[in-house]
Scaffold this active site. Structure first.
Site, PDB file in Angstrom:
ATOM      1  CG  ASP A  22      -1.495   1.230   1.628  1.00 42.94           C
ATOM      2  OD1 ASP A  22      -2.161   1.798   0.756  1.00 42.94           O
ATOM      3  OD2 ASP A  22      -1.310   1.705   2.776  1.00 42.94           O
TER       4      ASP A  22
ATOM      5  CG  ASP B 297      -1.504   7.856   1.082  1.00 43.23           C
ATOM      6  OD1 ASP B 297      -0.487   8.553   0.944  1.00 43.23           O
ATOM      7  OD2 ASP B 297      -2.523   7.992   0.382  1.00 43.23           O
TER       8      ASP B 297
HETATM    9  O1  M1P Z   1      -4.517   6.253   1.032  1.00 35.09           O
HETATM   10  C1  M1P Z   1      -5.222   6.038  -0.122  1.00 35.09           C
HETATM   11  C2  M1P Z   1      -6.234   7.157  -0.340  1.00 35.09           C
HETATM   12  O2  M1P Z   1      -5.522   8.377  -0.600  1.00 35.09           O
HETATM   13  C3  M1P Z   1      -6.333   9.490  -0.833  1.00 35.09           C
HETATM   14  O3  M1P Z   1      -7.138   9.718   0.299  1.00 35.09           O
HETATM   15  P1  M1P Z   1      -7.244  11.121   1.097  1.00 35.09           P
HETATM   16  O4  M1P Z   1      -6.950  12.206   0.124  1.00 35.09           O
HETATM   17  O5  M1P Z   1      -8.637  11.104   1.635  1.00 35.09           O
HETATM   18  O6  M1P Z   1      -6.224  11.038   2.198  1.00 35.09           O
HETATM   19  C4  M1P Z   1      -7.272   9.267  -1.994  1.00 35.09           C
HETATM   20  O7  M1P Z   1      -6.533   9.262  -3.184  1.00 35.09           O
HETATM   21  C5  M1P Z   1      -8.039   7.978  -1.837  1.00 35.09           C
HETATM   22  O8  M1P Z   1      -8.717   7.681  -3.026  1.00 35.09           O
HETATM   23  C6  M1P Z   1      -7.119   6.820  -1.522  1.00 35.09           C
HETATM   24  O9  M1P Z   1      -7.846   5.664  -1.229  1.00 35.09           O
END
Ligand code: M1P
Length: 247
Positions: free
Chosen positions: A14, A16
Site C-alpha cells: 500500500d 499512504d
Molecule cells: O490512502 C489512499 C487514499 O488516498 C487518498 O485519500 P485522502 O486524500 O482522503 O487522504 C485518496 O486518493 C483515496 O482515493 C485513496 O484511497
C-alpha cells in the site's frame, strides 16, 4: 552476497501510511530500501489513489516497480507499461453515474464544516472519490479535518446516507485516506490486482498495509487467502518487517 531474484515471490505495498506518510513523498531511505529489495523479489504497489497522485508520491520511482496498481489495480502498469484499465462509467452508465453525483453534491451542500474548499468529487477511471472538505484543501486544513472527522464522524455519516440511497448499484463505500471516501463496484477493492499476479505465475504474494482492520481499504487484500498479509504502522515499520523477511 549476490541474491538470485525469486521468480514466484512478490511483495506488494500500500502507499499512504505504508511507504509514505499520508499524501507525502517517499523518503530517500525508503526508496533505496525498495531498490535493494527488488534485487531479491518482485515488488509492486497497490494504492487507492490515481496514477498522478501515486507518481507524485513516488518522486520519479513509479516506473521502476515491477507492478504499479493505481486505483486498486483498476489502472495497472507492468514494468512501466499500462496493461489494464477498468471503467466505472461503463459499469454504472451515464444515468446512474449522474444520479450518484447529483445526490452526493446535494448531500455535501448541507454539510457544515470549520472550512470547505473545492474539488468535492473526483471522477476517476475506476472510482468516485468524494471529499466533504474538498480535495483542494491545504495540508494544514487536511490535518484539521482529520481531527474534526474523528470527533464528528462526517465521513461515516455520509457513507450511511449513500448506503441508504444506493444499495441497488452494487457499490462499496470505503474510507481509504484522511479526507475522502472511495466509491467503487463490489470486488473492485485492492484484491482486484491479484488476478493479474496469479495470471503472471506468482505463488507467494506478501501484502503490506496499514489499514488492514475491517472497514480499512487494505482489509480485503490482507485477509485474502491468496496473500500473506502484514499489518504495518509506518514506513519505518514496513522497512523493519520486510528486512526481517528478506534479510
Ligand atoms: O490512502 C489512499 C487514499 O488516498 C487518498 O485519500 P485522502 O486524500 O482522503 O487522504 C485518496 O486518493 C483515496 O482515493 C485513496 O484511497
Amino acid at each position: 552476497m549476490e541474491h538470485v531474484r525469486a521468480s514466484d515471490t512478490i511483495c506488494i505495498f500500500d502507499v499512504d501510511g505504508t511507504l509514505t506518510k499520508s499524501r507525502n513523498i517517499i523518503s530517500p531511505e525508503t526508496k533505496a530500501f525498495l531498490q535493494a529489495l527488488q534485487k531479491k523479489v518482485h515488488v509492486g504497489l497497490v494504492g487507492g489513489s490515481d496514477l498522478v497522485k501515486i507518481a507524485e508520491q513516488m518522486d520519479g520511482m513509479e516506473r521502476e516497480f515491477d507492478y504499479l496498481f493505481s486505483e486498486n489495480g483498476l489502472v495497472a502498469f507492468k514494468q512501466g507499461n499500462q496493461i489494464h484499465e477498468a471503467s466505472l462509467l461503463k459499469f454504472l452508465g451515464e444515468e446512474a453515474s449522474q444520479n450518484f453525483i447529483n445526490h452526493a453534491l446535494r448531500y455535501l451542500s448541507e454539510v457544515r464544516l470549520p472550512c470547505k474548499r473545492g474539488n468535492f468529487i473526483e471522477f476517476r477511471k475506476g472510482m468516485f472519490n468524494v471529499s466533504p472538505i474538498g480535495r483542494s484543501c491545504s495540508q494544514a486544513e487536511r490535518d484539521a479535518f482529520v481531527e474534526y472527522d474523528r470527533v464528528h464522524k462526517v465521513r461515516e455519516k455520509m457513507i450511511d446516507n449513500f448506503r441508504q440511497h444506493f444499495s441497488d448499484l452494487g457499490l462499496v463505500f470505503s474510507i481509504g485516506g484522511q479526507i475522502s471516501v472511495d466509491v467503487f463496484p463490489k470486488g473492485w477493492d485492492k484484491t482486484y490486482c491479484l488476478k493479474q499476479l496469479q495470471e503472471d505465475g506468482f505463488k507467494v504474494i506478501h501484502f503490506f498495509g496499514d489499514k488492514t482492520a475491517p472497514g480499512g481499504n487494505d482489509h480485503e487484500i490482507f485477509e485474502d487467502p491468496r496473500t500473506i498479509g502484514h499489518t504495518v504502522t509506518s514506513p519505518a515499520d514496513t522497512v523493519l518487517q520486510v528486512s526481517r523477511l528478506f534479510p
